[in-house]
Design a protein around this motif. Structure first.
Motif, PDB file in Angstrom:
ATOM      1  N   LYS A  99      19.696  68.786  61.567  1.00 37.73           N
ATOM      2  CA  LYS A  99      18.371  68.213  61.371  1.00 37.73           C
ATOM      3  C   LYS A  99      18.149  67.705  59.945  1.00 37.73           C
ATOM      4  O   LYS A  99      17.131  67.071  59.678  1.00 37.73           O
ATOM      5  CB  LYS A  99      17.299  69.256  61.712  1.00 37.73           C
ATOM      6  CG  LYS A  99      17.331  69.747  63.152  1.00 37.73           C
ATOM      7  CD  LYS A  99      17.077  68.623  64.140  1.00 37.73           C
ATOM      8  CE  LYS A  99      17.018  69.142  65.568  1.00 37.73           C
ATOM      9  NZ  LYS A  99      16.815  68.026  66.547  1.00 37.73           N
ATOM     10  N   LEU A 100      19.097  67.995  59.035  1.00 35.95           N
ATOM     11  CA  LEU A 100      18.933  67.569  57.648  1.00 35.95           C
ATOM     12  C   LEU A 100      19.594  66.221  57.420  1.00 35.95           C
ATOM     13  O   LEU A 100      20.776  66.030  57.710  1.00 35.95           O
ATOM     14  CB  LEU A 100      19.528  68.611  56.703  1.00 35.95           C
ATOM     15  CG  LEU A 100      18.860  69.987  56.709  1.00 35.95           C
ATOM     16  CD1 LEU A 100      19.512  70.884  55.674  1.00 35.95           C
ATOM     17  CD2 LEU A 100      17.370  69.881  56.466  1.00 35.95           C
ATOM     18  N   ASP A 101      18.815  65.308  56.865  1.00 35.62           N
ATOM     19  CA  ASP A 101      19.349  63.963  56.608  1.00 35.62           C
ATOM     20  C   ASP A 101      20.263  63.945  55.386  1.00 35.62           C
ATOM     21  O   ASP A 101      21.281  63.246  55.376  1.00 35.62           O
ATOM     22  CB  ASP A 101      18.186  62.980  56.388  1.00 35.62           C
ATOM     23  CG  ASP A 101      17.333  62.820  57.628  1.00 35.62           C
ATOM     24  OD1 ASP A 101      17.861  62.310  58.633  1.00 35.62           O
ATOM     25  OD2 ASP A 101      16.148  63.211  57.603  1.00 35.62           O
ATOM     26  N   VAL A 102      19.898  64.702  54.351  1.00 41.00           N
ATOM     27  CA  VAL A 102      20.682  64.725  53.116  1.00 41.00           C
ATOM     28  C   VAL A 102      20.687  66.142  52.546  1.00 41.00           C
ATOM     29  O   VAL A 102      19.675  66.845  52.603  1.00 41.00           O
ATOM     30  CB  VAL A 102      20.095  63.766  52.041  1.00 41.00           C
ATOM     31  CG1 VAL A 102      21.012  63.719  50.819  1.00 41.00           C
ATOM     32  CG2 VAL A 102      19.884  62.372  52.592  1.00 41.00           C
ATOM     33  N   ALA A 103      21.827  66.550  51.984  1.00 37.72           N
ATOM     34  CA  ALA A 103      21.914  67.784  51.207  1.00 37.72           C
ATOM     35  C   ALA A 103      22.409  67.426  49.814  1.00 37.72           C
ATOM     36  O   ALA A 103      23.450  66.771  49.666  1.00 37.72           O
ATOM     37  CB  ALA A 103      22.850  68.784  51.865  1.00 37.72           C
ATOM     38  N   PHE A 104      21.644  67.820  48.800  1.00 39.77           N
ATOM     39  CA  PHE A 104      22.048  67.648  47.407  1.00 39.77           C
ATOM     40  C   PHE A 104      22.628  68.981  46.936  1.00 39.77           C
ATOM     41  O   PHE A 104      21.957  70.011  47.007  1.00 39.77           O
ATOM     42  CB  PHE A 104      20.863  67.242  46.542  1.00 39.77           C
ATOM     43  CG  PHE A 104      20.333  65.873  46.840  1.00 39.77           C
ATOM     44  CD1 PHE A 104      20.878  64.757  46.232  1.00 39.77           C
ATOM     45  CD2 PHE A 104      19.291  65.694  47.735  1.00 39.77           C
ATOM     46  CE1 PHE A 104      20.395  63.490  46.509  1.00 39.77           C
ATOM     47  CE2 PHE A 104      18.800  64.441  48.024  1.00 39.77           C
ATOM     48  CZ  PHE A 104      19.352  63.328  47.412  1.00 39.77           C
ATOM     49  N   ILE A 105      23.864  68.957  46.443  1.00 42.51           N
ATOM     50  CA  ILE A 105      24.606  70.178  46.155  1.00 42.51           C
ATOM     51  C   ILE A 105      25.245  70.080  44.770  1.00 42.51           C
ATOM     52  O   ILE A 105      25.731  69.013  44.378  1.00 42.51           O
ATOM     53  CB  ILE A 105      25.713  70.392  47.217  1.00 42.51           C
ATOM     54  CG1 ILE A 105      25.108  70.555  48.610  1.00 42.51           C
ATOM     55  CG2 ILE A 105      26.584  71.598  46.881  1.00 42.51           C
ATOM     56  CD1 ILE A 105      26.145  70.694  49.722  1.00 42.51           C
ATOM     57  N   GLY A 106      25.255  71.185  44.039  1.00 43.50           N
ATOM     58  CA  GLY A 106      26.028  71.244  42.812  1.00 43.50           C
ATOM     59  C   GLY A 106      27.489  71.502  43.138  1.00 43.50           C
ATOM     60  O   GLY A 106      27.838  71.888  44.253  1.00 43.50           O
ATOM     61  N   ALA A 107      28.366  71.296  42.162  1.00 44.61           N
ATOM     62  CA  ALA A 107      29.794  71.486  42.431  1.00 44.61           C
ATOM     63  C   ALA A 107      30.533  71.927  41.180  1.00 44.61           C
ATOM     64  O   ALA A 107      30.144  71.609  40.053  1.00 44.61           O
ATOM     65  CB  ALA A 107      30.416  70.200  42.967  1.00 44.61           C
ATOM     66  N   LEU A 108      31.601  72.667  41.408  1.00 43.12           N
ATOM     67  CA  LEU A 108      32.553  72.999  40.353  1.00 43.12           C
ATOM     68  C   LEU A 108      33.667  71.960  40.304  1.00 43.12           C
ATOM     69  O   LEU A 108      34.118  71.568  39.237  1.00 43.12           O
ATOM     70  CB  LEU A 108      33.147  74.384  40.604  1.00 43.12           C
ATOM     71  CG  LEU A 108      32.150  75.548  40.595  1.00 43.12           C
ATOM     72  CD1 LEU A 108      32.817  76.813  41.133  1.00 43.12           C
ATOM     73  CD2 LEU A 108      31.610  75.769  39.203  1.00 43.12           C
ATOM     74  N   GLN A 109      34.092  71.508  41.497  1.00 43.44           N
ATOM     75  CA  GLN A 109      35.134  70.486  41.603  1.00 43.44           C
ATOM     76  C   GLN A 109      34.940  69.679  42.885  1.00 43.44           C
ATOM     77  O   GLN A 109      34.479  70.209  43.899  1.00 43.44           O
ATOM     78  CB  GLN A 109      36.537  71.120  41.639  1.00 43.44           C
ATOM     79  CG  GLN A 109      36.943  71.852  40.382  1.00 43.44           C
ATOM     80  CD  GLN A 109      38.307  72.521  40.511  1.00 43.44           C
ATOM     81  OE1 GLN A 109      38.810  72.714  41.624  1.00 43.44           O
ATOM     82  NE2 GLN A 109      38.914  72.872  39.384  1.00 43.44           N
ATOM     83  N   VAL A 110      35.310  68.402  42.823  1.00 46.52           N
ATOM     84  CA  VAL A 110      35.413  67.549  44.004  1.00 46.52           C
ATOM     85  C   VAL A 110      36.735  66.797  43.882  1.00 46.52           C
ATOM     86  O   VAL A 110      37.083  66.335  42.787  1.00 46.52           O
ATOM     87  CB  VAL A 110      34.251  66.538  44.102  1.00 46.52           C
ATOM     88  CG1 VAL A 110      34.424  65.636  45.324  1.00 46.52           C
ATOM     89  CG2 VAL A 110      32.904  67.255  44.159  1.00 46.52           C
ATOM     90  N   ASN A 111      37.481  66.673  44.983  1.00 47.92           N
ATOM     91  CA  ASN A 111      38.752  65.960  44.877  1.00 47.92           C
ATOM     92  C   ASN A 111      38.667  64.558  45.488  1.00 47.92           C
ATOM     93  O   ASN A 111      37.614  64.123  45.966  1.00 47.92           O
ATOM     94  CB  ASN A 111      39.908  66.784  45.458  1.00 47.92           C
ATOM     95  CG  ASN A 111      39.889  66.859  46.979  1.00 47.92           C
ATOM     96  OD1 ASN A 111      39.135  66.161  47.672  1.00 47.92           O
ATOM     97  ND2 ASN A 111      40.738  67.719  47.533  1.00 47.92           N
ATOM     98  N   ARG A 112      39.785  63.852  45.470  1.00 49.55           N
ATOM     99  CA  ARG A 112      39.835  62.448  45.855  1.00 49.55           C
ATOM    100  C   ARG A 112      39.515  62.225  47.324  1.00 49.55           C
ATOM    101  O   ARG A 112      39.214  61.098  47.732  1.00 49.55           O
ATOM    102  CB  ARG A 112      41.207  61.854  45.534  1.00 49.55           C
ATOM    103  CG  ARG A 112      42.375  62.605  46.162  1.00 49.55           C
ATOM    104  CD  ARG A 112      43.701  62.239  45.508  1.00 49.55           C
ATOM    105  NE  ARG A 112      44.776  63.131  45.935  1.00 49.55           N
ATOM    106  CZ  ARG A 112      45.611  62.870  46.922  1.00 49.55           C
ATOM    107  NH1 ARG A 112      45.493  61.737  47.605  1.00 49.55           N
ATOM    108  NH2 ARG A 112      46.558  63.726  47.233  1.00 49.55           N
ATOM    109  N   ARG A 113      39.579  63.253  48.151  1.00 53.27           N
ATOM    110  CA  ARG A 113      39.264  63.120  49.573  1.00 53.27           C
ATOM    111  C   ARG A 113      37.828  63.552  49.906  1.00 53.27           C
ATOM    112  O   ARG A 113      37.426  63.499  51.056  1.00 53.27           O
ATOM    113  CB  ARG A 113      40.241  63.945  50.410  1.00 53.27           C
ATOM    114  CG  ARG A 113      41.681  63.454  50.360  1.00 53.27           C
ATOM    115  CD  ARG A 113      42.579  64.319  51.224  1.00 53.27           C
ATOM    116  NE  ARG A 113      42.609  65.698  50.733  1.00 53.27           N
ATOM    117  CZ  ARG A 113      43.408  66.132  49.762  1.00 53.27           C
ATOM    118  NH1 ARG A 113      44.254  65.292  49.183  1.00 53.27           N
ATOM    119  NH2 ARG A 113      43.393  67.391  49.378  1.00 53.27           N
TER     120      ARG A 113
END
Length: 220
Positions: A99-113
């Motif tokens: 039911k959620l259109d968007v989630a805004f989340i903090g991150a420690l790391q995000v990779n190329r995928r």
């Protein structure tokens, strides 16, 4: 790198542009909490918190906080007319039913995928992964808000995550104080560079290959 309040607000202001009137949106802890401050009241956006609120409003004025109303991180919040309260079972049910259109989340790391690591640094003590994995998996769009590098200058956007993953291939967009990067099937697409940083600076401080959009914007 520790962000200034101006930088945090800049990230939140840019992130708010991804919201449309009438959406249901979850705000994670940290920079995502600031996004509600940049949404016009007349848009009737309903902000969701996993501790049991739908209808979180802007940050309360200092000295006017209600100690009985807080978000999932324990920070005081306001609510808008029409807001509702419920237990966490209902809150997570909303997430799992997409039911959620968007989630805004903090991150420690995000990779190329678009894999996300945001719940533990190896060797640290935490109580558990919390709701981050479910938000990352079930929200229709996942937007990461974070600093571009660590406090020691290491890239947080990497070829591969070195921290335990929260969820795989879940991130759609990354917004930092330096850039806006879309996660596409072809790779990470740089679409905006934030003032006062340069294209070369963003490329140098990103630990994964970047595709450069034909419509790259230099944002002042």
């Amino acid at each position: 790198m520790r962000l200034t309040m101006d930088q945090r607000n800049m990230i939140a202001r840019r992130a708010a542009k991804e919201i449309e009137p009438g959406m249901a949106v979850n705000l994670g802890i940290g920079i995502p909490e600031l996004v509600a401050d940049f949404i016009p009241h007349e848009w009737h956006v309903m902000f969701h918190s996993v501790n049991g609120i739908l209808g979180v409003g802007p940050t309360p004025i200092k000295g006017e906080e209600d100690q009985h109303i807080s978000n999932a991180g324990g920070a005081p919040v306001t609510v808008v007319p029409g807001a509702s309260y419920f237990d966490s079972t209902i809150a997570y049910g909303m997430i799992r039913r997409k039911k959620l259109d968007v989630a805004f989340i903090g991150a420690l790391q995000v990779n190329r995928r678009g894999d996300l690591a945001n719940w533990i640094v190896p060797g640290s003590r935490v109580h558990g992964i919390g709701g981050g994995a479910e938000l990352a998996y079930y929200a229709k769009k996942v937007i990461v808000l974070m600093s571009h590098v660590t406090r020691t200058g290491e890239p947080k956007i990497r070829r591969e995550c070195t921290f335990p993953l929260t969820a795989k291939r879940c991130v759609d967009l990354i917004v930092t104080e330096r850039a806006v990067i879309e996660v596409t099937p072809q790779g990470l697409m740089l679409t905006e560079v934030m003032y006062p940083y340069s294209l070369q600076d963003v490329i140098y401080h990103t630990g994964a290959p970047l595709l450069i959009s034909e419509h790259l914007q230099m944002v002042e």
